[in-house]
Write a protein that holds these residues in place. Structure first.
Motif, short mmCIF file in Angstrom:
data_model
loop_
_atom_site.label_atom_id
_atom_site.label_comp_id
_atom_site.label_asym_id
_atom_site.label_seq_id
_atom_site.Cartn_x
_atom_site.Cartn_y
_atom_site.Cartn_z
N MET A 103 7.45 -12.19 -2.41
CA MET A 103 7.62 -10.78 -2.75
C MET A 103 6.40 -9.94 -2.38
SD MET A 103 8.56 -9.16 -6.49
CE MET A 103 6.93 -9.57 -7.16
N VAL A 104 5.20 -10.56 -2.28
CA VAL A 104 3.96 -9.80 -2.08
C VAL A 104 3.99 -8.95 -0.82
CG1 VAL A 104 1.49 -10.01 -1.65
CG2 VAL A 104 2.55 -11.34 -3.48
N PRO A 105 4.29 -9.49 0.37
CA PRO A 105 4.27 -8.62 1.56
C PRO A 105 5.29 -7.49 1.50
CG PRO A 105 5.21 -10.78 2.08
CD PRO A 105 4.61 -10.89 0.72
N PHE A 106 6.43 -7.75 0.89
CA PHE A 106 7.43 -6.69 0.76
C PHE A 106 6.96 -5.61 -0.22
CE2 PHE A 106 9.79 -10.49 2.04
CZ PHE A 106 10.48 -10.01 3.15
N ALA A 107 6.30 -6.03 -1.29
CA ALA A 107 5.76 -5.06 -2.24
C ALA A 107 4.66 -4.22 -1.59
CB ALA A 107 5.22 -5.77 -3.48
N MET A 108 3.84 -4.84 -0.76
CA MET A 108 2.78 -4.10 -0.06
C MET A 108 3.39 -3.10 0.92
SD MET A 108 0.01 -7.15 0.63
CE MET A 108 -1.08 -6.03 1.52
N ALA A 109 4.45 -3.50 1.61
CA ALA A 109 5.13 -2.57 2.53
C ALA A 109 5.75 -1.42 1.75
CB ALA A 109 6.19 -3.32 3.34
N LEU A 110 6.26 -1.71 0.56
CA LEU A 110 6.92 -0.68 -0.24
C LEU A 110 5.93 0.39 -0.70
CD1 LEU A 110 9.69 0.07 -1.33
CD2 LEU A 110 9.21 -1.28 -3.37
N THR A 111 4.65 0.03 -0.85
CA THR A 111 3.65 1.03 -1.22
C THR A 111 3.44 2.07 -0.12
OG1 THR A 111 1.85 -0.37 -0.38
CG2 THR A 111 2.45 -0.61 -2.71
N ARG A 112 3.87 1.76 1.09
CA ARG A 112 3.73 2.69 2.22
C ARG A 112 5.01 3.49 2.45
NH1 ARG A 112 1.24 -0.82 7.08
NH2 ARG A 112 1.18 1.27 8.00
N PHE A 113 5.90 3.44 1.48
CA PHE A 113 7.18 4.13 1.61
C PHE A 113 6.99 5.64 1.79
CE2 PHE A 113 10.33 6.66 -0.77
CZ PHE A 113 11.45 6.45 0.02
N SER A 114 7.68 6.20 2.75
CA SER A 114 7.73 7.65 2.93
C SER A 114 9.15 8.00 3.35
CB SER A 114 6.73 8.11 3.99
OG SER A 114 7.03 7.54 5.25
N TYR A 115 9.48 9.25 3.28
CA TYR A 115 10.85 9.65 3.57
C TYR A 115 10.86 10.94 4.38
CZ TYR A 115 10.04 12.81 -0.39
OH TYR A 115 9.52 13.75 -1.24
N VAL A 116 11.98 11.16 5.05
CA VAL A 116 12.18 12.37 5.83
C VAL A 116 13.35 13.14 5.23
CG1 VAL A 116 11.24 11.41 7.96
CG2 VAL A 116 13.68 11.15 7.46
N GLU A 117 13.35 14.45 5.51
CA GLU A 117 14.39 15.32 4.98
C GLU A 117 15.15 16.02 6.09
OE1 GLU A 117 11.77 17.77 2.87
OE2 GLU A 117 11.23 16.28 1.36
N ASP A 118 14.85 15.67 7.32
CA ASP A 118 15.48 16.30 8.48
C ASP A 118 16.97 15.95 8.53
OD1 ASP A 118 15.85 17.70 10.73
OD2 ASP A 118 14.65 16.45 12.04
N LEU A 119 17.71 16.74 9.32
CA LEU A 119 19.14 16.49 9.45
C LEU A 119 19.47 15.40 10.46
CD1 LEU A 119 20.89 20.00 9.46
CD2 LEU A 119 21.05 18.21 7.73
N THR A 120 18.55 15.10 11.36
CA THR A 120 18.90 14.18 12.45
C THR A 120 19.35 12.80 11.99
OG1 THR A 120 16.51 13.75 12.67
CG2 THR A 120 17.48 15.34 14.18
N PRO A 121 18.87 12.22 10.85
CA PRO A 121 19.42 10.93 10.44
C PRO A 121 20.90 10.96 10.10
CG PRO A 121 17.30 11.29 9.38
CD PRO A 121 17.70 12.58 10.03
N LEU A 122 21.44 12.16 9.84
CA LEU A 122 22.86 12.28 9.52
C LEU A 122 23.73 12.39 10.78
CD1 LEU A 122 22.62 14.85 6.60
CD2 LEU A 122 23.09 12.42 6.39
N MET A 123 23.10 12.55 11.95
CA MET A 123 23.84 12.78 13.18
C MET A 123 23.94 11.49 13.98
SD MET A 123 21.97 16.28 14.36
CE MET A 123 21.49 17.52 13.14
N GLN A 124 25.01 11.40 14.76
CA GLN A 124 25.19 10.27 15.66
C GLN A 124 24.19 10.36 16.81
OE1 GLN A 124 29.48 9.09 16.33
NE2 GLN A 124 29.80 11.16 15.59
#
Length: 796
Positions: A359-380
């Motif tokens: 679980m450790v490497p996945f937890a470390m990666a999760l601390t770098r979580f960021s998100y986007v709010e753009d519309l392009t992820p909703l588009m094909q």
């Protein structure tokens, strides 16, 4: 509008009965007078592309006299059909021009918000079609597990009943209670499909096992309902409450999805415990005839019914009360899952440490979580509309594709038409630019907002239009009025009553970046905040009220109510408010799990252990998602569905939607296994033996359920819509972890680390079980909670 003699308005005419008629205006640079071209050239032909990219704007005003923007963009009312025809005709003109003039240096691209919406819906529909195809293979796995293709009819009827009743419930909810987003129907249909398959698999496999043990249909069904019925009720109640807890989130997108999913879960429980038993008792011979996996005519009017010969087991169909005679039963070989569980128990400390280290490497990666709010992820990614959207955004900036606007609602039509109101509003906007700059500097951002960032009826390029529109020493404002261009722009930016107008607010950086979001917050916070605000409809509010509406006043002139709006603001607010409340939703889900599982099983450690297992699964799943879609660990494979999308981050809504489904499916398999463990423990086995025996009996069923869910959710990875790829990846990883790690390794390990009786404290063996006599044999069946006893035939 026609009116009947009774005074009741007649229904609107069908679009097919009318010739499509829409009112729209073309704004072409080449049709404008020279004085107006001087003003419009820099906007229609941006200099950053050398003036080679131009635009002809089309303002679609109305169809059949109805305004089309909000209605046709979000609701698709009856009068919106000509809009699609217009878009298709313009796209047809573009294609004809390419065909007739293949060597033309001019390239045309059509773009509209309506076309973009249709493209997003098309991506969702395509993903649903892929899921439907994948479900075919899932049904094959299900039929093999049931050893009877005929029983697939029961599953199909369950799915149809769940989908139909959920739609019947959600339709009035959408009409009278809340807005339901376009993503809600695919989600609750998917949840209903998953739960119907799972619950049918649990119930029918136990029913078939009891039939193979020689019991009659009524006896087998009663045992299946008393055992797996308990699993279904507890799992459904927990999952429904988990979805219900998401109703506290402030975004209608997620709340409508949660409401639909919770409804689908409850319907799955009701249908599984009512329709399936009723059909089994109505047509017992048909559904129990399993010779050649049920691919015969046995048990039908065209088949032959005969008893099994001596020494064989042939199920050609049975009556309700006659038990099946099984002679010389063969001993069953222990499954591989029993061996895996036993090995996990023997090396429990080492296995626990191994799981923690994994679980450790996945937890470390999760601390770098960021998100986007753009519309392009909703588009094909491969759709022409997406390419047009990106192209226009690059050329004209986000002011055209995702603008931020300031709506100004004047006190009256007379006030808005006056020169004093125009000057006062312009001066207020100029002062607003200074306040935004000061606030951005206070927050540590090197950003300077200028008066040229406002464009509207009262201000252009930083100057007040009431004082003229000058290019050098030439005032072109008289020509703009003379050629009717000002009135044309006024029609575009104002409502029909001329009591409200909108001002475009320009941002010099990406609106979805950190600086862009800080700028939006600064503009909103810098709007006038008088101590008492007069509302447009009357009444007063304090400035700190939750329903606070800024109200502008400048130079003793009332400007009116101010509303800053736009898609970037909606995305920013939805993401921040949702993710800010997700920890509380997580705590609520953990409390729900502890209360329901504790009350159902009557033990203290089973709920705690379930929360630990779910937490481990979520950390690994979301950590893996960050590795793939943010850090790009699998980008080298060249698979689009496993590559980062725009912004090198996850779309903000992906984890919000996936978390409840992952928790529900994890609990589903956990409860199914623990029900079997409790049954064997109460029959006299020690805790470790009960776990191994349960894995031997239920391990393959859980694995099959996981494979079925993986096939259903894996279809999302074949989609060309990034947000669906992300959700599909999360669900596939979570399901595989639940079915092949949590139930097979984690649960046996954690239970082995605790003294045997402590796992079931404060229960004692046979305190929550009842001995049931079926066909001269004693069977230990777990006693359901009091509220479920009567419904599960527990009164005998």
């Amino acid at each position: 509008t026609s009116v009947r003699a009774s005074g009741v308005p007649a229904p609107p005419p069908s679009p097919a009965q009318l010739k499509p008629k829409c009112e729209f205006n073309f704004y072409s640079f080449f049709d404008m007078p020279f004085e107006v071209q001087m003003v419009a050239h820099s906007f229609l032909f941006p200099s950053n592309f050398g003036g080679q990219e131009g635009m002809i704007a089309v303002h679609l005003v109305s169809c059949y006299g109805h305004a089309v923007y909000a209605e046709c963009l979000y609701k698709n009312d009856w009068f919106c059909e000509p809009v699609g025809e217009l878009l298709e005709s313009w796209e047809g003109y573009r294609q004809e021009r390419i065909r007739d003039l293949p060597d033309s240096p001019v390239d045309l691209t059509c773009f509209s918000e309506l076309g973009l919406r249709e493209e997003i819906l098309m991506g969702i529909e395509w993903s649903m079609a892929l899921s439907t195809v994948a479900t075919f293979f899932a049904f094959i796995v299900l039929a093999i597990m049931l050893r009877n293709f005929r029983q697939l009819h029961l599953v199909l009827l369950n799915i149809g009943a769940v989908g139909g009743t959920t739609l019947l419930i959600m339709y009035p909810v959408a009409c009278y209670v809340m807005d339901v987003c376009v993503g809600a129907p695919p989600l609750f249909i998917g949840v209903g499909l998953a739960m119907s398959i799972d619950y049918s698999l649990f119930l029918l496999t136990r029913f078939n096992e009891e039939r193979l043990d020689g019991r009659s249909i009524t006896q087998s069904l009663e045992i299946a309902l008393a055992t797996q019925g308990h699993t279904i009720v507890v799992s459904g109640a927990t999952l429904a409450l988990c979805f219900t807890s998401m109703l506290v989130l402030p975004t209608s997108t997620i709340t409508s999805m949660a409401a639909g999913a919770a409804t689908a879960v409850l319907q799955s429980v009701l249908v599984s415990l009512s329709l399936t038993p009723a059909l089994l008792l109505t047509m017992p011979r048909f559904f129990t005839a399993d010779r050649m996996l049920g691919l015969t005519l046995d048990g039908t009017p065209f088949g032959t019914y005969r008893r099994a010969s001596s020494g064989t087991v042939a199920q050609f169909g049975a009556t309700i009360d006659r038990p099946t005679i099984i002679e010389n039963p063969q001993p069953k070989k222990e499954s591989i899952w029993a061996h895996v569980g036993r090995c996990s128990q023997r090396g429990a400390p080492v296995m626990f440490l191994f799981l923690a280290l994994v679980m450790v490497p996945f937890a470390m990666a999760l601390t770098r979580f960021s998100y986007v709010e753009d519309l392009t992820p909703l588009m094909q990614t491969t759709h022409p509309a997406t390419k047009a959207f990106i192209s226009i955004s690059n050329i004209y900036g986000q002011d055209l594709t995702t603008p931020v606007q300031l709506l100004i609602m004047a006190p009256s039509q007379k006030a808005m038409a006056s020169r004093e109101w125009s000057l006062a509003t312009c001066h207020m906007l100029q002062d607003l630019a200074t306040k935004v700059t000061d606030r951005m500097h206070e927050e540590g951002h090197d950003y300077t907002m200028t008066t040229a960032d406002f464009n509207g009826l009262m201000i252009f390029r930083g100057g007040c239009l009431a004082d003229g529109l000058k290019f050098g020493v030439i005032d072109v404002m008289p020509a703009v009025h003379m050629y009717g261009m000002y009135d044309m722009v006024a029609d575009l930016l104002s409502n029909r009553n001329q009591t409200a107008t909108q001002v475009y607010v320009h941002c010099q950086v990406d609106l979805f970046s950190e600086v862009g979001e800080a700028w939006m917050r600064a503009v909103r916070a810098s709007l006038p905040r008088p101590e008492v605000i007069r509302q447009p409809l009357g009444g007063h509010q304090d400035a700190d009220s939750a329903n606070y509406v800024p109200y502008g006043r400048w130079d003793d002139v009332e400007i009116g109510a101010l509303h800053l709006y736009g898609m970037p603001l909606e995305q920013m607010d939805g993401a921040q408010y949702t993710l800010r409340r997700m920890p509380y939703v997580g705590l609520a889900i953990a409390a729900i799990v502890c209360i329901i599982l504790g009350g159902s099983f009557g033990t203290a450690l089973i709920p705690v252990r379930a929360v630990i297992c779910i937490a481990w699964m979520l950390v690994v799943t979301f950590g893996a998602s960050v590795m793939v879609y943010q850090l790009g660990y699998l980008e080298g494979l060249g698979i689009q569905a496993l590559s980062p999308s725009s912004g090198q981050a996850l779309f903000w809504i992906s984890p919000s939607v996936a978390v409840a489904v992952l928790v529900g499916l994890g609990l589903d398999y956990d409860i199914f296994l623990m029900d079997s463990v409790m049954e064997h423990w109460q029959s006299g086995k020690d805790g470790k033996s009960a776990v191994v025996t349960s894995l031997d009996q239920a391990g393959t069923i859980i694995s099959a359920a996981g494979i079925i869910m993986f096939l259903a959710f894996g279809a999302l990875l074949a989609s060309t819509t990034p947000v669906l790829n992300q959700i599909g990846f999360m669900l596939c990883v979570g399901v595989l972890l639940d079915c092949f790690v949590t139930t097979k390794v984690t649960i046996p390990t954690l239970m082995a680390l605790v003294p045997d009786n402590a796992n079931f404290w404060p229960l004692e063996q046979k305190t929550s079980m009842r001995e049931r006599a079926f066909g001269g044999q004693t069977v230990f069946v777990q006693r359901p909670p009091p509220s479920f006893r009567r419904s599960l035939s527990w009164s005998h």
